[in-house]
Design a protein around this motif. Structure first.
Motif, PDB file in Angstrom:
ATOM      1  N   GLN A 186      -7.091 -20.623   4.335  1.00  0.00           N
ATOM      2  CA  GLN A 186      -7.664 -19.779   3.300  1.00  0.00           C
ATOM      3  C   GLN A 186      -8.121 -18.446   3.875  1.00  0.00           C
ATOM      4  OE1 GLN A 186     -11.737 -20.669   1.707  1.00  0.00           O
ATOM      5  NE2 GLN A 186     -10.638 -21.013  -0.201  1.00  0.00           N
ATOM      6  N   LYS A 187      -8.794 -18.486   5.010  1.00  0.00           N
ATOM      7  CA  LYS A 187      -9.263 -17.253   5.640  1.00  0.00           C
ATOM      8  C   LYS A 187      -8.093 -16.353   6.008  1.00  0.00           C
ATOM      9  CE  LYS A 187     -12.147 -15.509   9.426  1.00  0.00           C
ATOM     10  NZ  LYS A 187     -13.006 -15.865  10.577  1.00  0.00           N
ATOM     11  N   GLN A 188      -7.016 -16.943   6.516  1.00  0.00           N
ATOM     12  CA  GLN A 188      -5.830 -16.162   6.877  1.00  0.00           C
ATOM     13  C   GLN A 188      -5.208 -15.496   5.646  1.00  0.00           C
ATOM     14  OE1 GLN A 188      -3.349 -19.043   8.795  1.00  0.00           O
ATOM     15  NE2 GLN A 188      -4.704 -19.270  10.566  1.00  0.00           N
ATOM     16  N   ILE A 189      -5.122 -16.251   4.539  1.00  0.00           N
ATOM     17  CA  ILE A 189      -4.511 -15.706   3.317  1.00  0.00           C
ATOM     18  C   ILE A 189      -5.372 -14.577   2.751  1.00  0.00           C
ATOM     19  CG2 ILE A 189      -3.912 -16.228   0.918  1.00  0.00           C
ATOM     20  CD1 ILE A 189      -1.900 -17.333   2.870  1.00  0.00           C
ATOM     21  N   LEU A 190      -6.695 -14.756   2.741  1.00  0.00           N
ATOM     22  CA  LEU A 190      -7.585 -13.724   2.215  1.00  0.00           C
ATOM     23  C   LEU A 190      -7.536 -12.464   3.082  1.00  0.00           C
ATOM     24  CD1 LEU A 190     -10.698 -15.883   1.232  1.00  0.00           C
ATOM     25  CD2 LEU A 190      -8.926 -14.978  -0.286  1.00  0.00           C
ATOM     26  N   THR A 191      -7.501 -12.660   4.397  1.00  0.00           N
ATOM     27  CA  THR A 191      -7.388 -11.514   5.309  1.00  0.00           C
ATOM     28  C   THR A 191      -6.069 -10.784   5.070  1.00  0.00           C
ATOM     29  OG1 THR A 191      -8.722 -12.648   6.968  1.00  0.00           O
ATOM     30  CG2 THR A 191      -7.377 -10.808   7.723  1.00  0.00           C
ATOM     31  N   LEU A 192      -5.006 -11.561   4.877  1.00  0.00           N
ATOM     32  CA  LEU A 192      -3.687 -10.986   4.630  1.00  0.00           C
ATOM     33  C   LEU A 192      -3.672 -10.146   3.362  1.00  0.00           C
ATOM     34  CD1 LEU A 192      -0.596 -10.831   5.037  1.00  0.00           C
ATOM     35  CD2 LEU A 192      -0.439 -13.001   3.813  1.00  0.00           C
ATOM     36  N   ILE A 193      -4.219 -10.681   2.272  1.00  0.00           N
ATOM     37  CA  ILE A 193      -4.241  -9.938   1.005  1.00  0.00           C
ATOM     38  C   ILE A 193      -5.029  -8.641   1.174  1.00  0.00           C
ATOM     39  CG2 ILE A 193      -5.123  -9.981  -1.367  1.00  0.00           C
ATOM     40  CD1 ILE A 193      -4.418 -12.934  -1.491  1.00  0.00           C
ATOM     41  N   ARG A 194      -6.154  -8.727   1.883  1.00  0.00           N
ATOM     42  CA  ARG A 194      -6.983  -7.531   2.079  1.00  0.00           C
ATOM     43  C   ARG A 194      -6.250  -6.473   2.913  1.00  0.00           C
ATOM     44  NH1 ARG A 194     -10.847  -5.552  -1.066  1.00  0.00           N
ATOM     45  NH2 ARG A 194     -12.370  -4.321   0.068  1.00  0.00           N
ATOM     46  N   GLU A 195      -5.572  -6.918   3.965  1.00  0.00           N
ATOM     47  CA  GLU A 195      -4.843  -5.963   4.816  1.00  0.00           C
ATOM     48  C   GLU A 195      -3.702  -5.298   4.058  1.00  0.00           C
ATOM     49  OE1 GLU A 195      -3.639  -8.267   8.138  1.00  0.00           O
ATOM     50  OE2 GLU A 195      -5.585  -8.129   9.172  1.00  0.00           O
ATOM     51  N   LEU A 196      -2.934  -6.099   3.307  1.00  0.00           N
ATOM     52  CA  LEU A 196      -1.824  -5.542   2.542  1.00  0.00           C
ATOM     53  C   LEU A 196      -2.340  -4.615   1.437  1.00  0.00           C
ATOM     54  CD1 LEU A 196       0.426  -8.722   2.269  1.00  0.00           C
ATOM     55  CD2 LEU A 196       0.797  -6.729   3.728  1.00  0.00           C
ATOM     56  N   GLN A 197      -3.488  -4.970   0.867  1.00  0.00           N
ATOM     57  CA  GLN A 197      -4.104  -4.126  -0.148  1.00  0.00           C
ATOM     58  C   GLN A 197      -4.487  -2.773   0.425  1.00  0.00           C
ATOM     59  OE1 GLN A 197      -8.061  -5.305  -1.187  1.00  0.00           O
ATOM     60  NE2 GLN A 197      -7.957  -4.428  -3.226  1.00  0.00           N
ATOM     61  N   GLN A 198      -5.093  -2.789   1.597  1.00  0.00           N
ATOM     62  CA  GLN A 198      -5.509  -1.540   2.217  1.00  0.00           C
ATOM     63  C   GLN A 198      -4.308  -0.698   2.642  1.00  0.00           C
ATOM     64  OE1 GLN A 198      -8.028  -3.121   5.287  1.00  0.00           O
ATOM     65  NE2 GLN A 198      -9.856  -3.177   3.982  1.00  0.00           N
ATOM     66  N   THR A 199      -3.217  -1.355   3.057  1.00  0.00           N
ATOM     67  CA  THR A 199      -2.014  -0.633   3.476  1.00  0.00           C
ATOM     68  C   THR A 199      -1.359   0.085   2.307  1.00  0.00           C
ATOM     69  OG1 THR A 199      -1.612  -2.230   5.248  1.00  0.00           O
ATOM     70  CG2 THR A 199       0.254  -0.856   4.564  1.00  0.00           C
ATOM     71  N   HIS A 200      -1.301  -0.587   1.145  1.00  0.00           N
ATOM     72  CA  HIS A 200      -0.569  -0.050  -0.006  1.00  0.00           C
ATOM     73  C   HIS A 200      -1.480   0.430  -1.134  1.00  0.00           C
ATOM     74  CE1 HIS A 200       3.111  -1.527   1.833  1.00  0.00           C
ATOM     75  NE2 HIS A 200       2.577  -2.732   1.941  1.00  0.00           N
ATOM     76  N   ASP A 201      -2.820   0.375  -0.923  1.00  0.00           N
ATOM     77  CA  ASP A 201      -3.782   0.839  -1.929  1.00  0.00           C
ATOM     78  C   ASP A 201      -3.614   0.094  -3.254  1.00  0.00           C
ATOM     79  OD1 ASP A 201      -6.032   2.408  -2.143  1.00  0.00           O
ATOM     80  OD2 ASP A 201      -4.987   4.072  -3.101  1.00  0.00           O
ATOM     81  N   THR A 202      -3.367  -1.205  -3.154  1.00  0.00           N
ATOM     82  CA  THR A 202      -3.114  -2.032  -4.332  1.00  0.00           C
ATOM     83  C   THR A 202      -4.427  -2.387  -5.035  1.00  0.00           C
ATOM     84  OG1 THR A 202      -1.266  -3.008  -3.118  1.00  0.00           O
ATOM     85  CG2 THR A 202      -1.967  -4.151  -5.120  1.00  0.00           C
ATOM     86  N   ALA A 203      -4.403  -2.419  -6.359  1.00  0.00           N
ATOM     87  CA  ALA A 203      -5.526  -2.944  -7.143  1.00  0.00           C
ATOM     88  C   ALA A 203      -5.348  -4.454  -7.257  1.00  0.00           C
ATOM     89  CB  ALA A 203      -5.552  -2.313  -8.527  1.00  0.00           C
ATOM     90  N   VAL A 204      -6.403  -5.224  -7.022  1.00  0.00           N
ATOM     91  CA  VAL A 204      -6.306  -6.680  -7.006  1.00  0.00           C
ATOM     92  C   VAL A 204      -7.240  -7.281  -8.060  1.00  0.00           C
ATOM     93  CG1 VAL A 204      -6.647  -8.788  -5.651  1.00  0.00           C
ATOM     94  CG2 VAL A 204      -5.656  -6.753  -4.571  1.00  0.00           C
ATOM     95  N   LEU A 205      -6.659  -8.096  -8.943  1.00  0.00           N
ATOM     96  CA  LEU A 205      -7.426  -8.910  -9.893  1.00  0.00           C
ATOM     97  C   LEU A 205      -7.392 -10.332  -9.356  1.00  0.00           C
ATOM     98  CD1 LEU A 205      -8.883  -9.389 -12.599  1.00  0.00           C
ATOM     99  CD2 LEU A 205      -6.633  -9.636 -13.663  1.00  0.00           C
ATOM    100  N   PHE A 206      -8.525 -10.819  -8.848  1.00  0.00           N
ATOM    101  CA  PHE A 206      -8.587 -12.100  -8.148  1.00  0.00           C
ATOM    102  C   PHE A 206      -9.374 -13.093  -8.992  1.00  0.00           C
ATOM    103  CE2 PHE A 206      -9.353 -15.233  -4.966  1.00  0.00           C
ATOM    104  CZ  PHE A 206      -8.412 -15.044  -3.962  1.00  0.00           C
ATOM    105  N   ILE A 207      -8.700 -14.152  -9.429  1.00  0.00           N
ATOM    106  CA  ILE A 207      -9.328 -15.168 -10.275  1.00  0.00           C
ATOM    107  C   ILE A 207      -9.673 -16.371  -9.409  1.00  0.00           C
ATOM    108  CG2 ILE A 207      -8.952 -16.742 -12.205  1.00  0.00           C
ATOM    109  CD1 ILE A 207      -7.006 -14.590 -13.304  1.00  0.00           C
ATOM    110  N   THR A 208     -10.923 -16.794  -9.436  1.00  0.00           N
ATOM    111  CA  THR A 208     -11.342 -17.911  -8.594  1.00  0.00           C
ATOM    112  C   THR A 208     -12.620 -18.538  -9.140  1.00  0.00           C
ATOM    113  OG1 THR A 208     -11.890 -18.554  -6.318  1.00  0.00           O
ATOM    114  CG2 THR A 208     -12.721 -16.418  -7.065  1.00  0.00           C
ATOM    115  N   HIS A 209     -12.856 -19.801  -8.722  1.00  0.00           N
ATOM    116  CA  HIS A 209     -14.154 -20.418  -8.997  1.00  0.00           C
ATOM    117  C   HIS A 209     -14.947 -20.598  -7.710  1.00  0.00           C
ATOM    118  CE1 HIS A 209     -11.658 -24.110  -8.132  1.00  0.00           C
ATOM    119  NE2 HIS A 209     -12.730 -24.372  -7.405  1.00  0.00           N
ATOM    120  N   ASP A 210     -14.394 -20.138  -6.581  1.00  0.00           N
ATOM    121  CA  ASP A 210     -15.022 -20.320  -5.274  1.00  0.00           C
ATOM    122  C   ASP A 210     -15.886 -19.099  -4.954  1.00  0.00           C
ATOM    123  OD1 ASP A 210     -15.664 -20.554  -2.570  1.00  0.00           O
ATOM    124  OD2 ASP A 210     -13.792 -21.579  -2.099  1.00  0.00           O
ATOM    125  N   PHE A 211     -17.200 -19.245  -5.045  1.00  0.00           N
ATOM    126  CA  PHE A 211     -18.090 -18.120  -4.814  1.00  0.00           C
ATOM    127  C   PHE A 211     -18.149 -17.722  -3.344  1.00  0.00           C
ATOM    128  CE2 PHE A 211     -19.308 -18.672  -9.121  1.00  0.00           C
ATOM    129  CZ  PHE A 211     -19.916 -17.487  -9.508  1.00  0.00           C
TER     130      PHE A 211
END
Length: 562
Positions: free
Chosen positions: A213-238
């Motif tokens: 999970q930590k690897q996937i979240l780090t990956l999404i954040r890195e790719l987001q910062q690289t491409h300036d992507t807007a992210v809508l993240f749906i979760t129940h995990d606070f």
């Protein structure tokens, strides 16, 4: 991992949702005008939803099951089933273009090129009969003019970007040949291969262990910062929310309750519903719970489980799924087994329940050996060990009424029908459901209610040992808290011992007397929950604790005093 406010938040939003309402269609039981059959008010699933997301920003949408989170995201993607749900008001603007006014052809063009989605379960999102390379290539074939060589190079570059090993092998692999974390990375590759402006992630890490999970979240954040992507993240995990959110939108029963920055929502929420959600998050600090005294009820010694993989053109390969596992479980004790996917947790549980046969070792209930017992000898003992699985919907027969599902085991072990029904109604009350649930079907209940039904069914035979295999991992934090309280109450009331399999260290901290940590089929550490989580001896245990999302946040500010 920490989240930093989006630097681009001052520009025009990538996504704007303005006054969105979605109602049931007449095919779902309403009339074409949106009213109910008796002429009442329209039956809306979501109503008056408004928020926006800027480039480089992550907005987390949280709320209980049925709050409308996924319906909102499906409306954005244009994926609502037209015979069930229909947008009836508002606008959804993607870079100023109204999604609700787009033709089906235009929506297909926008998906993948301007917006894309990562779903919760990658195995349902991937085609099992096509290689993953072919499936990613399909996106490029449909939406680009690159030639074959250029497409493959782009795919391999993206596989490298999401940190997959041996990318040529991965490219040629089928989904079943990859781990859960690898499959989720493939789905992320498909979603990001054309650098969309908006990424929607719908519970993408719920079923993953903490390190993956930590690897996937780090990956999404890195790719987001690289491409300036807007992210809508749906979760129940606070915990995830605390790590990645720039802003948070809280939903309840189809409405937005409040929207604010991460710090505002997690430390100073205005609404009682938000305070309830935040306070329901289990603490990573373990409760002071000693192991019960007394003679061990379950004794596992030197347990092994070995699989041999055979292939037509490949040499046989031996996999040691469980290797020399030993522990004891006392009456009224809750023993947690934690570890990453593939560590052998569930294999141990299935060997104990004799859903699979151990390769070697001893498993004793009291002093009776069950590891080597014949099926006929073990059958009378099966009622002493019952299992609650992760997915309650798959555990229940969709065509069988709930009452029949609960009494089935009792009837198989000789209980009369009248007595079995009486016992089933008592158990439904024990798990917090009314007796009229007996006549309803599984699809008529929420996820939390279905899990309660599975617990009632497992308790019907008055087992000495209850095995809960990831039984709360897919539940909302509020429902999860209720189910954990229920398991604790049942343990105290009936004396049942619980073997609790989980990848969520917060849950283990709150409910377990003892924790066993597994890695690669072996036990690396076993002690009281307080000792394992507060003073871990093994580096692997420390790695698991360090990977727990939101571990530096205290979510207990708003919990009422006992």
């Amino acid at each position: 991992m920490t989240s930093t406010p989006a630097s681009s938040a001052t520009g025009a939003p990538v996504l704007q949702i303005q006054g969105l309402a979605v109602r049931l269609t007449d095919a779902s039981g309403g009339d074409p005008s949106g009213g109910d059959p008796s002429g009442g008010a329209p039956r809306h699933v979501v109503q008056d939803i408004s928020f926006d997301i800027h480039a480089g920003e992550t907005l987390c949408v949280v709320g209980e099951s049925g709050s409308g989170k996924s319906v909102t995201s499906f409306a954005v993607m244009g994926l609502l089933a037209p015979d069930a749900l229909r947008p009836c008001a508002g606008r959804i603007l993607l870079d100023g273009e109204d999604i609700l006014a787009c033709s089906p052809e235009r929506l297909r063009e926008l998906r993948a090129t301007r917006m894309s989605m990562v779903f919760q379960e990658p195995m349902t999102a991937l085609n099992p009969v096509r290689t993953v390379g072919w499936q990613i290539d399909e996106v490029l074939r449909a939406h680009s003019k690159l030639n074959t060589a250029a497409r493959k190079k782009k795919i391999l570059d993206m596989l490298q970007a999401v940190r997959l090993p041996d990318i040529e092998r991965i490219y040629a692999s089928y989904p079943h040949q990859l781990s859960g974390g690898q499959r989720q990375r493939i789905v992320i590759c498909m979603a990001l291969i054309l650098n969309p402006r908006l990424l929607i992630a719908d519970e993408p890490t719920t079923a993953l262990d903490v390190t993956t999970q930590k690897q996937i979240l780090t990956l999404i954040r890195e790719l987001q910062q690289t491409h300036d992507t807007a992210v809508l993240f749906i979760t129940h995990d606070f915990g995830v929310v605390a790590d990645i959110a720039d802003r948070i939108a809280v939903m309840n029963r189809g409405h937005i309750v409040e929207v604010g920055t991460r710090e505002q929502i997690l430390t100073q929420p205005r609404e009682a519903y938000t305070r309830m959600l935040v306070s329901s998050v289990p603490s990573l600090a373990p409760a002071a719970r000693g192991a019960p005294d007394g003679t061990p009820l379950l004794t596992v010694r030197g347990l092994h489980k070995t699989y041999t993989e055979r292939g037509l053109f490949k040499p046989r390969r031996t996999v040691n799924a469980v290797n020399d596992v030993s522990f004891m479980l006392r009456r009224k004790e809750i023993l947690g087994i934690v570890g990453e996917s593939g560590s052998g947790k569930s294999t141990v549980a299935r060997c104990i329940a004799r859903l699979i046969d151990p390769s070697a070792g001893s498993v004793r209930i009291d002093q009776q050996e069950i590891a080597t017992a014949s099926r006929r000898t073990f059958r009378p003992l099966r009622q002493r060990i019952q299992v609650v699985f992760q997915d309650p919907y798959r555990s229940l027969n969709a065509r069988m009424r709930v009452g029949e599902s609960i009494i089935e085991g009792l009837r198989n072990f000789g209980t009369g029908r009248h007595e079995a029904r009486r016992r089933a109604m008592e158990l439904l009350e024990v798990v917090g459901l009314s007796a009229d649930a007996m006549e309803r079907y599984p699809h008529q209940f929420s996820g939390g209610q279905r899990q309660r039904i599975c617990i009632a069914r497992a308790l019907a035979l008055s087992p000495d040992i209850l095995i809960a295999d990831e039984a709360v991992s897919a539940l909302d934090v509020s429902v999860q808290a209720q189910v954990l309280d229920l398991i604790e109450a049942i343990r105290e009331r009936t004396g049942t011992a619980v073997l609790f399999i989980t990848h969520d260290l917060r849950v283990a901290a709150q409910i377990c007397n003892t924790i066993v940590v597994m890695k690669s089929g072996r036990i690396v550490e076993a002690a009281s929950a307080h000792e394992v989580l507060s003073q871990p001896r093994d580096a692997y245990t420390r790695q698991l604790i360090d990977a727990a999302p939101g571990r530096h946040w205290d979510f207990q500010h708003f919990r009422p005093a006992a």
